[in-house]
Structure formats: structure tokens, C-alpha cells
Design a protein around this motif. Structure first.
Motif, PDB file in Angstrom:
ATOM      1  N   ALA A 547       0.834  -1.203   0.000  1.00  0.00           N
ATOM      2  CA  ALA A 547       0.000   0.000   0.000  1.00  0.00           C
ATOM      3  C   ALA A 547       0.868   1.252   0.000  1.00  0.00           C
ATOM      4  O   ALA A 547       1.989   1.252   0.542  1.00  0.00           O
ATOM      5  N   ALA A 548       0.357   2.298  -0.625  1.00  0.00           N
ATOM      6  CA  ALA A 548       0.936   3.646  -0.538  1.00  0.00           C
ATOM      7  C   ALA A 548      -0.206   4.593  -0.189  1.00  0.00           C
ATOM      8  O   ALA A 548      -1.314   4.458  -0.714  1.00  0.00           O
ATOM      9  N   PHE A 549       0.057   5.544   0.708  1.00  0.00           N
ATOM     10  CA  PHE A 549      -1.048   6.367   1.196  1.00  0.00           C
ATOM     11  C   PHE A 549      -0.595   7.789   1.504  1.00  0.00           C
ATOM     12  O   PHE A 549       0.599   8.069   1.678  1.00  0.00           O
ATOM     13  N   MET A 550      -1.602   8.657   1.585  1.00  0.00           N
ATOM     14  CA  MET A 550      -1.406  10.022   2.071  1.00  0.00           C
ATOM     15  C   MET A 550      -2.599  10.383   2.937  1.00  0.00           C
ATOM     16  O   MET A 550      -3.749  10.257   2.515  1.00  0.00           O
ATOM     17  N   ASP A 551      -2.334  10.810   4.167  1.00  0.00           N
ATOM     18  CA  ASP A 551      -3.360  11.248   5.106  1.00  0.00           C
ATOM     19  C   ASP A 551      -3.144  12.719   5.421  1.00  0.00           C
ATOM     20  O   ASP A 551      -2.007  13.222   5.390  1.00  0.00           O
ATOM     21  N   GLN A 552      -4.218  13.398   5.761  1.00  0.00           N
ATOM     22  CA  GLN A 552      -4.099  14.773   6.241  1.00  0.00           C
ATOM     23  C   GLN A 552      -5.306  15.116   7.093  1.00  0.00           C
ATOM     24  O   GLN A 552      -6.372  14.515   6.952  1.00  0.00           O
ATOM     25  N   GLY A 553      -5.129  16.052   7.995  1.00  0.00           N
ATOM     26  CA  GLY A 553      -6.237  16.462   8.833  1.00  0.00           C
ATOM     27  C   GLY A 553      -5.780  17.181  10.082  1.00  0.00           C
ATOM     28  O   GLY A 553      -4.585  17.320  10.358  1.00  0.00           O
ATOM     29  N   ALA A 555      -7.618  18.636  14.192  1.00  0.00           N
ATOM     30  CA  ALA A 555      -8.699  19.125  15.052  1.00  0.00           C
ATOM     31  C   ALA A 555      -8.415  20.596  15.304  1.00  0.00           C
ATOM     32  O   ALA A 555      -7.261  21.001  15.490  1.00  0.00           O
ATOM     33  N   PHE A 556      -9.457  21.410  15.330  1.00  0.00           N
ATOM     34  CA  PHE A 556      -9.224  22.847  15.413  1.00  0.00           C
ATOM     35  C   PHE A 556     -10.440  23.522  16.026  1.00  0.00           C
ATOM     36  O   PHE A 556     -11.531  22.948  16.091  1.00  0.00           O
ATOM     37  N   ASN A 557     -10.223  24.755  16.462  1.00  0.00           N
ATOM     38  CA  ASN A 557     -11.316  25.594  16.947  1.00  0.00           C
ATOM     39  C   ASN A 557     -11.778  26.500  15.813  1.00  0.00           C
ATOM     40  O   ASN A 557     -11.311  26.378  14.679  1.00  0.00           O
ATOM     41  N   ASN A 558     -12.692  27.365  16.083  1.00  0.00           N
ATOM     42  CA  ASN A 558     -13.256  28.208  15.031  1.00  0.00           C
ATOM     43  C   ASN A 558     -12.148  28.973  14.311  1.00  0.00           C
ATOM     44  O   ASN A 558     -11.251  29.558  14.928  1.00  0.00           O
ATOM     45  N   GLY A 559     -12.194  28.959  12.978  1.00  0.00           N
ATOM     46  CA  GLY A 559     -11.160  29.617  12.189  1.00  0.00           C
ATOM     47  C   GLY A 559     -10.615  28.664  11.147  1.00  0.00           C
ATOM     48  O   GLY A 559     -11.134  27.577  10.896  1.00  0.00           O
ATOM     49  N   ASP A 560      -9.513  29.048  10.490  1.00  0.00           N
ATOM     50  CA  ASP A 560      -8.915  28.234   9.453  1.00  0.00           C
ATOM     51  C   ASP A 560      -8.255  27.003  10.055  1.00  0.00           C
ATOM     52  O   ASP A 560      -7.730  27.033  11.169  1.00  0.00           O
ATOM     53  N   VAL A 561      -8.253  25.918   9.263  1.00  0.00           N
ATOM     54  CA  VAL A 561      -7.641  24.682   9.707  1.00  0.00           C
ATOM     55  C   VAL A 561      -6.273  24.534   9.043  1.00  0.00           C
ATOM     56  O   VAL A 561      -6.113  24.774   7.854  1.00  0.00           O
ATOM     57  N   ASP A 562      -5.290  24.166   9.837  1.00  0.00           N
ATOM     58  CA  ASP A 562      -3.930  23.923   9.345  1.00  0.00           C
ATOM     59  C   ASP A 562      -3.767  22.410   9.206  1.00  0.00           C
ATOM     60  O   ASP A 562      -3.549  21.705  10.193  1.00  0.00           O
ATOM     61  N   MET A 563      -3.901  21.894   7.988  1.00  0.00           N
ATOM     62  CA  MET A 563      -3.885  20.453   7.761  1.00  0.00           C
ATOM     63  C   MET A 563      -2.486  19.888   7.986  1.00  0.00           C
ATOM     64  O   MET A 563      -1.508  20.362   7.409  1.00  0.00           O
ATOM     65  N   MET A 564      -2.407  18.857   8.803  1.00  0.00           N
ATOM     66  CA  MET A 564      -1.158  18.138   9.053  1.00  0.00           C
ATOM     67  C   MET A 564      -1.128  16.913   8.150  1.00  0.00           C
ATOM     68  O   MET A 564      -2.082  16.122   8.121  1.00  0.00           O
ATOM     69  N   ARG A 565      -0.036  16.733   7.405  1.00  0.00           N
ATOM     70  CA  ARG A 565       0.029  15.712   6.372  1.00  0.00           C
ATOM     71  C   ARG A 565       0.996  14.594   6.743  1.00  0.00           C
ATOM     72  O   ARG A 565       2.003  14.821   7.422  1.00  0.00           O
ATOM     73  N   GLY A 566       0.661  13.411   6.261  1.00  0.00           N
ATOM     74  CA  GLY A 566       1.538  12.262   6.445  1.00  0.00           C
ATOM     75  C   GLY A 566       1.457  11.358   5.228  1.00  0.00           C
ATOM     76  O   GLY A 566       0.395  11.164   4.642  1.00  0.00           O
ATOM     77  N   VAL A 567       2.601  10.793   4.819  1.00  0.00           N
ATOM     78  CA  VAL A 567       2.648   9.877   3.680  1.00  0.00           C
ATOM     79  C   VAL A 567       3.412   8.638   4.100  1.00  0.00           C
ATOM     80  O   VAL A 567       4.209   8.658   5.053  1.00  0.00           O
ATOM     81  N   GLY A 568       3.180   7.537   3.384  1.00  0.00           N
ATOM     82  CA  GLY A 568       3.916   6.336   3.751  1.00  0.00           C
ATOM     83  C   GLY A 568       3.606   5.146   2.876  1.00  0.00           C
ATOM     84  O   GLY A 568       2.821   5.212   1.923  1.00  0.00           O
ATOM     85  N   LEU A 569       4.249   4.041   3.231  1.00  0.00           N
ATOM     86  CA  LEU A 569       4.081   2.762   2.553  1.00  0.00           C
ATOM     87  C   LEU A 569       3.703   1.713   3.586  1.00  0.00           C
ATOM     88  O   LEU A 569       4.036   1.833   4.771  1.00  0.00           O
TER      89      LEU A 569
END
Length: 604
Positions: A547-553, A555-569
Motif C-alpha cells: 500500500a501507498a497512502f497520504m493522510d491529512q487532517g 482538530a481545530f477551533n473556530n477559524g482556518d484549519v492547518d492540515m497536518m500531512r503524512g505519507v507512507g508505505l
């Protein structure tokens, strides 16, 4: 010249067509010939038969018909030549089976040092095409939409090449449908195909009389553990209704899913037909009343874990049941006891009374929740959507970072809607699931904190060819609350971990506050959540995939979300209970670096 390919018997007998014998040869000899051809290639010295010209399907069918391949290598040449006339007949029969009545062929027979060989060159010409395809349905089934679906989509229509295999398949559809829907006296009044060799055309005529439709007769239950009135609530049909095998299969599925029975047999008593009624016998063999389970596992999120379970499958003859489960892991414990009561539609309605305790400790938070509640789960007839209405009282003691322990009492009404669809395998190539939950806790009912929360999670699996698939998932959540600091940890959103954003520790992503004692950031959770994931799997062996994947996401309060990314095998072992996953992921944001993730369980 017209060639009549059918013979009609008196109307009360089953009608037979001379093309039936052709079809039996086409169907049976085709499969047997293919197997013989496969087996012959395994011999060291075997005759060589090369077939050229025409389509792959025609060449395969010719090869399956010719019996010359049975002759051993030392067969004298005179005997092989003597069989050429038989060979010509077999080639012609194989061609006519697929509608090639104008086929000509050339052959070249040679005797080599080790074995003989044959080269066949086919010149198929144009296939015979249907100029007439009449289908008539008489009897009660003439008004049955199921038979009309065959008539509207026969699979063999005007303009199509004449294919005797497809013709016989069409005829068999009538018989199978008649048996499935209770037309046990159904028969063909006429079934024929007329071929005009000179015009290279054919006419098909099928007249089927369904006869009367039988109905369900007496329904008998053989059982020994539950009340018969309760069991009859599972029935999907009643005496007097038109016979159909689909309700029988649905009844068997419902009884198997009830968890009461080790064996379920639902049998139409066709040997006891009387006055157009079909008696039905339901034979049930109960499971043991008490069941115990023990298990162990490991996941990166939880560490080692032990699972213990007990169930009383039928507390009484009305189908009530009791279950207790305990899960203990490195980060906490989850205990629950539940009493289930099936309602008037036991396959679709259940009430649960339950109590539980859950403790979870992460690097930044600690939560201990005691729950007492009830739920009502239902689904509509013919629908796979599950609706659950619940009301919980939750007392929670929680700590966040260096803050002092707090206590929260909440009365939480909730509604959830869920559905799962899968191809049923341990490594599904298609399927999806979705869960939506709306919950809240009004202070007007005595709760310490008022909030409203919406959470939605979805996952889909889509096949890419026979070996590859793509998995997409996402989750979104939002909480409306006046004082976030008073919201218990169990009601806050966090991200990160095996089933969230890989490359990051379990519940390590979310809004932070600086600890006044250590000066380090503490993840306190947020009132909003957004995560997405895309994964490509390739199954390189029957039980192994990469498998190869990419995740992002985040948790945040009201306002813009800063997506944290991760990739892997990753690599997957496809076990009987679902894939065992080993992933190596790199966090692309923050200071997490590389992380190993281990998890197991069904994909959906």
C-alpha cells in the motif's frame, strides 16, 4: 432450403427441440474438450493440432469438438486419414453451434518422427443471423413482471448471430424462473429454431405456458429453545401469499443473523404439493446458551490489549440476551454490560439497556467515563440503513495537561444513522460505509455543560482491475459549545493515529495550550475536526498486498484549519478476520518524523 431444427410433441408433454441435442453437445463437449486440450498439453509427446482462422471463440469450440486428439502419436497415417470424414462433421457441428453454417475448412495432416500433426484453416464466412425472435408467455405468468423482463431482455434478438448455446441458456431461464416463483407446471408449448442455409438467416419461436402460480402453504417450525410466537415474528411471508424463493432466502438470512441458532434450514416441501400450495419446513438447531471469548491483539494506538467476553444468547424464551465485554490495553480499559430486548420486528428493532466504564490516558489527557443508558435501533423493511436513538447519562472525570481534575455530569440524547455495503470478502474490492451522529447535552435537563455536536465519517473502496484498489476515507465534526474548557475530553475532537492521520501519534494533533508548569505545548483538543485519506493497494500474492497512502487532517477551533500531512508505505497480510496492516509513515509537518503503525481488522 429451410431446415427445421425442432420436433413438437403433444401439448401436455414437455416440448423438445432437436437443437437441444446440439446444445448439449455445444455446452458439455465444449467444457470437456477444453479440459481435454489442457490435459493433453501436459504430456511430453502429444499430437499437435493447430487451428487457424476465425475468432478465438470459434477456434476454441472447434478444438473442443474434434476427437482426433485422442489418437496416440503412434497411430498409423492410414487410420488418421480414415477419420478425416468424422473430423469434417465435428468441425461443421462446432461451427454451426456458433451460427457459422457457411464455414469451409482446409486441413493438412503430417506424420513426423515423434508424432503426427494437423493444421486446420477455417474460413467461417458470415454467421446466420436472426430475422425473427418471437417470445410468447401464456398462463398466469403472462402478467408477472419477472417473465416480462426475460421477454424484454432475452439475450438473443433480431439481428444477432444465431448462437445455440445462448438459445439454450434463454430457454433455461424460463425453467429456473418458473421454479423460483412457483410456476411448477410451466412448460414450452413450442420451442424451435428454423435455419435457412441459402439465405443465411434463422427464425426463433418460443411459446411458454407458466400454468398456475402456487402459493405458500402451512409453515412449520421445528425448534426447542424459543417461543414459537416470537420466532414467527421473523417470518418474511405468510401462508396464502404467492410462492417465491426470495422470502425463503431472506428468512434464512434473518434467522442466521439472530445469533440464536447453530443451524438453520428453510425447506419448501415440493414433494408435498397439494392444491397449488407449497408447505414450508423451518428446522432450527439452537446454539449453546452461554458463550465465552478471549483474545489478544496489538495496535500502535493502544499498545498490547486483552479482550474478554461473555454472552447469554437467550436469557428467556422471548429472545432477550445479555452480553458483557472487557477490553484492557496499555492506555486504558473499556468495560460494558448490555441487556438486549428484541421488539415486534426482531430482525429490525432492538432495545438495549447498558452500563459501562471507559478510562483512557494519553500523553496530554486523562479521561474516565461512567455511562448508564438505553438505545433503540431500527431499520425499515428493505433498507440497510440503521437508525439508532439513544439517551445516556455520562459522569466523567478528566484532566488536561497540568490542569486540576474536573468532573462533568451530562445527559446526552443522540441520533445516529449508519450503513455498510461490501462484497463480503475479507479483502473487499468494492464497498463503502458511512456513519452520521447528532448529539447534544442541554443544561435544561441537568447537564453541567450545554453543547450540540455533529459527526460524520465515511469510507469507500473502489477496485482498479483485478489486483488493485483505492481506499478513500474522511471524517468531519463540529461542536457548538459556550465554554470549551468545560467540555469533557470524551466530547472533544483529536486527530492522529492508525485510523486518522498516520505519521503522528494517537490523538497528538489538535489545538494546544502552553503548560504553566513545564512550558511545553499540551494538546487540549478542538471543537472541530477534518481528516481525509487516500490509499492505493496492490495485491501481489493471494494473501499479501502492498500500500501507498497520504493522510491529512487536524482538530481545530473556530477559524482556518492547518492540515497536518503524512505519507507512507505499508504491507497487508490478508488474514481470515481481515487485513493485518503494517505501515511506515512520514509526518510532513511538525517534528514527528517517521512512525510505525500496526493495526488489524475488517476494512469496512
Amino acid at each position: 432450403m429451410l431446415i427445421l431444427c425442432s420436433l413438437i410433441r403433444p401439448s401436455k408433454d414437455r416440448l423438445r427441440c432437436l437443437s437441444c441435442s446440439l446444445s448439449r453437445r455445444f455446452g458439455g463437449l465444449l467444457s470437456l474438450g477444453v479440459l481435454a486440450g489442457i490435459a493433453s498439453t501436459a504430456q511430453a509427446a502429444t499430437p499437435s493440432i493447430d487451428i487457424e482462422g476465425g475468432s478465438d471463440r470459434l477456434r476454441d469450440n472447434v478444438r473442443s469438438f474434434i476427437s482426433l486428439a485422442d489418437e496416440p502419436c503412434d497411430t498409423p497415417l492410414w487410420r488418421l486419414r480414415a477419420r478425416m470424414r468424422e473430423l469434417d462433421r465435428q468441425v461443421q457441428s462446432a461451427a454451426e453451434a456458433l451460427g457459422y453454417y457457411q464455414l469451409t475448412s482446409e486441413r493438412e495432416l503430417n506424420q513426423g518422427d515423434d508424432c503426427w500433426s494437423l493444421t486446420l484453416t477455417l474460413n467461417p464466412g458470415e454467421p446466420v443471423r436472426l430475422t425473427k425472435a418471437d417470445i410468447v408467455i401464456n398462463g398466469e405468468g403472462g402478467e408477472d413482471g419477472a417473465f416480462n423482463s426475460i421477454k424484454s431482455n432475452p439475450g438473443l434478438d433480431v439481428g444477432d448471430p444465431l448462437d445455440h448455446g445462448r438459445y439454450e441458456s434463454l430457454k433455461s431461464r424460463f425453467g429456473m424462473l418458473a421454479s423460483a416463483r412457483g410456476y411448477f407446471e410451466g412448460q414450452f408449448e413450442r420451442s424451435r429454431v428454423v435455419v435457412d442455409r441459402e439465405a443465411n438467416t434463422a427464425e426463433m419461436e418460443l411459446i411458454y405456458n407458466t400454468g398456475p402460480r402456487y402459493h405458500f402453504g402451512e409453515i412449520r417450525l421445528q425448534h426447542d429453545i424459543l417461543d414459537e410466537d416470537f420466532l414467527r415474528r421473523y417470518l418474511t411471508f405468510e401462508s396464502g401469499e404467492p410462492y417465491d424463493t426470495d422470502p425463503l432466502l431472506e428468512l434464512k438470512s434473518r434467522l442466521n443473523a439472530s445469533d440464536y441458532f447453530r443451524s438453520v434450514r428453510v425447506s419448501p416441501r415440493l414433494q408435498e404439493l397439494e392444491e397449488e400450495a407449497v408447505p414450508v419446513l423451518v428446522e432450527l438447531e439452537g446454539r449453546k446458551r452461554h458463550g465465552y471469548s478471549i483474545g489478544a491483539g496489538y495496535a500502535t494506538d493502544t499498545g498490547p490489549r486483552v479482550l474478554l467476553g461473555y454472552e447469554n444468547r437467550y436469557v428467556n424464551n422471548r429472545g432477550h440476551s445479555f452480553r458483557a465485554d472487557a477490553k484492557v490495553s496499555e492506555i486504558g480499559a473499556d468495560l460494558e454490560a448490555a441487556y438486549s430486548i428484541p421488539m415486534s420486528r426482531p430482525a429490525h428493532e432492538t432495545v438495549r439497556l447498558y452500563t459501562g466504564y471507559r478510562n483512557e490516558e494519553t500523553e496530554d489527557t486523562n479521561s474516565a467515563v461512567t455511562t448508564l443508558g438505553t438505545s433503540y435501533t431500527r431499520s425499515e423493511e428493505g433498507s440497510e440503513w440503521l437508525q439508532t436513538y439513544s439517551l445516556n447519562f455520562e459522569r466523567e472525570y478528566f484532566e488536561v495537561g497540568d490542569q486540576p481534575e474536573q468532573r462533568s455530569d451530562l445527559l446526552v440524547p443522540a441520533f445516529s444513522l449508519s450503513r455498510t455495503r461490501s462484497d463480503g470478502s475479507t479483502y473487499p474490492m468494492s464497498g463503502w460505509n458511512v456513519l452520521g451522529r447528532l448529539s447534544g447535552s442541554p443544561s435544561s435537563l441537568g447537564s453541567d455543560t450545554s453543547f450540540v455536536q455533529l459527526y460524520v465519517r465515511a469510507k469507500g473502496i473502489y477496485g482498479l482491475g483485478e489486483r488493485s484498489r483505492i481506499i478513500v476515507r474522511g471524517e468531519v465534526g463540529r461542536t457548538e459549545v459556550d465554554e470549551f474548557n468545560e467540555l469533557p475530553v470524551s466530547q472533544r475532537f483529536f486527530a492522529g493515529g492508525d485510523s486518522s492521520v498516520r505519521g503522528y501519534d494517537y490523538k497528538s494533533i489538535g489545538p494546544t495550550e502552553i503548560s504553566p508548569e513545564t512550558g511545553e505545548p499540551v494538546v487540549v483538543g478542538g471543537n472541530n475536526l477534518l481528516t481525509t485519506s487516500v490509499e492505493l493497494d496492490y495485491r501481489f500474492l493471494d494473501n499479501w498486498a502492498v500500500a501507498a497512502f497520504m493522510d491529512q487532517g487536524n482538530a481545530f477551533n473556530n477559524g482556518d484549519v492547518d492540515m497536518m500531512r503524512g505519507v507512507g508505505l505499508g504491507i497487508r497480510w490478508i488474514s481470515p478476520i481481515g487485513p493485518v496492516r503494517v505501515d511506515v509513515a512520514k509526518a510532513l509537518d511538525g517534528n514527528e518524523g517517521w512512525r510505525l503503525h500496526l493495526s488489524m481488522g475488517p476494512d469496512l
